[in-house]
Design a protein around this motif. Structure first.
Motif, PDB file in Angstrom:
ATOM      1  N   LEU A  35       0.866  -1.174   0.000  1.00 28.14           N
ATOM      2  CA  LEU A  35       0.000   0.000   0.000  1.00 28.14           C
ATOM      3  C   LEU A  35       0.903   1.225   0.000  1.00 28.14           C
ATOM      4  O   LEU A  35       1.747   1.380   0.882  1.00 28.14           O
ATOM      5  CB  LEU A  35      -0.894  -0.019   1.243  1.00 28.14           C
ATOM      6  N   LEU A  36       0.738   2.095  -0.994  1.00 28.89           N
ATOM      7  CA  LEU A  36       1.634   3.230  -1.186  1.00 28.89           C
ATOM      8  C   LEU A  36       0.878   4.543  -1.245  1.00 28.89           C
ATOM      9  O   LEU A  36      -0.138   4.655  -1.927  1.00 28.89           O
ATOM     10  CB  LEU A  36       2.421   3.053  -2.498  1.00 28.89           C
ATOM     11  N   ALA A  37       1.401   5.537  -0.534  1.00 32.83           N
ATOM     12  CA  ALA A  37       0.947   6.922  -0.689  1.00 32.83           C
ATOM     13  C   ALA A  37       2.165   7.761  -1.039  1.00 32.83           C
ATOM     14  O   ALA A  37       3.262   7.516  -0.525  1.00 32.83           O
ATOM     15  CB  ALA A  37       0.297   7.436   0.583  1.00 32.83           C
ATOM     16  N   VAL A  38       1.970   8.729  -1.912  1.00 30.46           N
ATOM     17  CA  VAL A  38       3.070   9.578  -2.356  1.00 30.46           C
ATOM     18  C   VAL A  38       2.776  11.022  -1.973  1.00 30.46           C
ATOM     19  O   VAL A  38       1.726  11.563  -2.326  1.00 30.46           O
ATOM     20  CB  VAL A  38       3.284   9.474  -3.885  1.00 30.46           C
ATOM     21  N   VAL A  39       3.720  11.635  -1.256  1.00 25.06           N
ATOM     22  CA  VAL A  39       3.667  13.070  -0.975  1.00 25.06           C
ATOM     23  C   VAL A  39       4.371  13.742  -2.139  1.00 25.06           C
ATOM     24  O   VAL A  39       5.573  13.555  -2.337  1.00 25.06           O
ATOM     25  CB  VAL A  39       4.373  13.422   0.352  1.00 25.06           C
ATOM     26  N   VAL A  83       3.208  -1.332   4.093  1.00 20.30           N
ATOM     27  CA  VAL A  83       2.752   0.048   3.946  1.00 20.30           C
ATOM     28  C   VAL A  83       3.955   0.954   3.748  1.00 20.30           C
ATOM     29  O   VAL A  83       4.932   0.866   4.484  1.00 20.30           O
ATOM     30  CB  VAL A  83       1.932   0.490   5.179  1.00 20.30           C
ATOM     31  N   ARG A  84       3.849   1.828   2.731  1.00 18.97           N
ATOM     32  CA  ARG A  84       4.946   2.761   2.435  1.00 18.97           C
ATOM     33  C   ARG A  84       4.399   4.143   2.151  1.00 18.97           C
ATOM     34  O   ARG A  84       3.375   4.289   1.501  1.00 18.97           O
ATOM     35  CB  ARG A  84       5.725   2.287   1.209  1.00 18.97           C
ATOM     36  N   ILE A  85       5.129   5.138   2.640  1.00 17.09           N
ATOM     37  CA  ILE A  85       4.872   6.521   2.259  1.00 17.09           C
ATOM     38  C   ILE A  85       6.174   7.035   1.667  1.00 17.09           C
ATOM     39  O   ILE A  85       7.248   6.779   2.204  1.00 17.09           O
ATOM     40  CB  ILE A  85       4.387   7.378   3.443  1.00 17.09           C
ATOM     41  N   GLU A  86       6.065   7.679   0.520  1.00 18.45           N
ATOM     42  CA  GLU A  86       7.244   8.150  -0.201  1.00 18.45           C
ATOM     43  C   GLU A  86       7.052   9.610  -0.589  1.00 18.45           C
ATOM     44  O   GLU A  86       5.920  10.090  -0.717  1.00 18.45           O
ATOM     45  CB  GLU A  86       7.456   7.316  -1.476  1.00 18.45           C
ATOM     46  N   PHE A  87       8.154  10.305  -0.791  1.00 21.00           N
ATOM     47  CA  PHE A  87       8.150  11.696  -1.222  1.00 21.00           C
ATOM     48  C   PHE A  87       8.709  11.774  -2.631  1.00 21.00           C
ATOM     49  O   PHE A  87       9.665  11.080  -2.960  1.00 21.00           O
ATOM     50  CB  PHE A  87       9.026  12.547  -0.295  1.00 21.00           C
ATOM     51  N   GLY A  88       8.098  12.608  -3.485  1.00 17.83           N
ATOM     52  CA  GLY A  88       8.626  12.814  -4.824  1.00 17.83           C
ATOM     53  C   GLY A  88       7.533  12.982  -5.855  1.00 17.83           C
ATOM     54  O   GLY A  88       6.357  13.124  -5.539  1.00 17.83           O
ATOM     55  N   ASP A  89       7.955  12.949  -7.097  1.00 18.23           N
ATOM     56  CA  ASP A  89       7.023  13.015  -8.220  1.00 18.23           C
ATOM     57  C   ASP A  89       6.232  11.713  -8.245  1.00 18.23           C
ATOM     58  O   ASP A  89       6.822  10.620  -8.168  1.00 18.23           O
ATOM     59  CB  ASP A  89       7.806  13.173  -9.526  1.00 18.23           C
ATOM     60  N   PRO A  90       4.898  11.777  -8.341  1.00 25.94           N
ATOM     61  CA  PRO A  90       4.093  10.548  -8.280  1.00 25.94           C
ATOM     62  C   PRO A  90       4.481   9.500  -9.320  1.00 25.94           C
ATOM     63  O   PRO A  90       4.604   8.317  -8.973  1.00 25.94           O
ATOM     64  CB  PRO A  90       2.658  11.043  -8.497  1.00 25.94           C
ATOM     65  N   VAL A  91       4.662   9.892 -10.557  1.00 24.99           N
ATOM     66  CA  VAL A  91       4.969   8.907 -11.605  1.00 24.99           C
ATOM     67  C   VAL A  91       6.317   8.253 -11.352  1.00 24.99           C
ATOM     68  O   VAL A  91       6.443   7.023 -11.362  1.00 24.99           O
ATOM     69  CB  VAL A  91       4.914   9.555 -13.005  1.00 24.99           C
ATOM     70  N   ALA A  92       7.332   9.055 -11.094  1.00 24.13           N
ATOM     71  CA  ALA A  92       8.670   8.508 -10.851  1.00 24.13           C
ATOM     72  C   ALA A  92       8.679   7.648  -9.590  1.00 24.13           C
ATOM     73  O   ALA A  92       9.299   6.573  -9.560  1.00 24.13           O
ATOM     74  CB  ALA A  92       9.688   9.640 -10.729  1.00 24.13           C
ATOM     75  N   THR A  93       7.978   8.086  -8.558  1.00 27.68           N
ATOM     76  CA  THR A  93       7.964   7.353  -7.295  1.00 27.68           C
ATOM     77  C   THR A  93       7.220   6.034  -7.419  1.00 27.68           C
ATOM     78  O   THR A  93       7.705   4.990  -6.969  1.00 27.68           O
ATOM     79  CB  THR A  93       7.351   8.225  -6.183  1.00 27.68           C
ATOM     80  N   ILE A  94       6.041   6.056  -8.027  1.00 27.46           N
ATOM     81  CA  ILE A  94       5.271   4.823  -8.213  1.00 27.46           C
ATOM     82  C   ILE A  94       6.065   3.839  -9.076  1.00 27.46           C
ATOM     83  O   ILE A  94       6.127   2.642  -8.777  1.00 27.46           O
ATOM     84  CB  ILE A  94       3.884   5.115  -8.820  1.00 27.46           C
TER      85      ILE A  94
END
Length: 152
Positions: A35-39, A83-94
């Motif tokens: 499960l991923l959310a991107v800031v 579960v992961r939360i990541e920071f960055g551009d959504p496309v590059a991060t996903i």
């Protein structure tokens, strides 16, 4: 069919549809779930909203709560998500996380836009379809509780 599914979740209506549809696929296939959310921290976005460390911290705190809600929902469906939360551009991060987790399916919610909005703004889904090395599902199907929990 699928052994690792990356569910992108932001707590929106579309994100909830993606969560449910992706969870159902994971139940059927026995796939592991991340499960991923991107800031989003793309420079234009950060400067446009005047974001600083405090604002990004608040956005992360909000997403932490949203991810916990998603984790609880998935656990209630019999899944054990990472579960992961990541920071960055959504496309590059996903794309990066899909490679790191060896996902063979990425599930995102489909946000409907009118002609002008679609013409003037970027399409995350279109960019993902070009950058991913695995399948992409734009979730729109309403999955009923009876399908997820086996209740009549």
């Amino acid at each position: 069919m699928y052994s690792r599914i990356l569910l992108c979740y932001d707590g929106s209506r579309e994100g909830r549809l993606a969560l449910r549809e992706g969870a159902r696929l994971a139940q059927i296939t026995g796939a592991a779930v991340t499960l991923l959310a991107v800031v989003e921290t793309a420079s234009g976005n950060v400067y446009a909203i005047g974001a600083d460390t405090v604002a990004l911290g608040q956005q992360k705190a909000d997403l932490d709560a949203i991810l916990e809600e998603g984790r609880q929902r998935l656990t209630g469906m019999g899944l054990s998500p990472q579960v992961r939360i990541e920071f960055g551009d959504p496309v590059a991060t996903i794309t990066r996380v899909s490679v790191e987790t060896e996902a063979d399916l990425v599930v995102v919610g489909h946000h409907r836009h009118g002609f002008w909005t679609r013409w003037l703004s970027r399409s995350i889904a279109a960019e993902l379809s070009d950058s991913l090395g695995c399948s992409l599902l734009l979730a729109q199907k309403v999955v009923e509780d009876s399908e997820l929990f086996g209740k009549a």
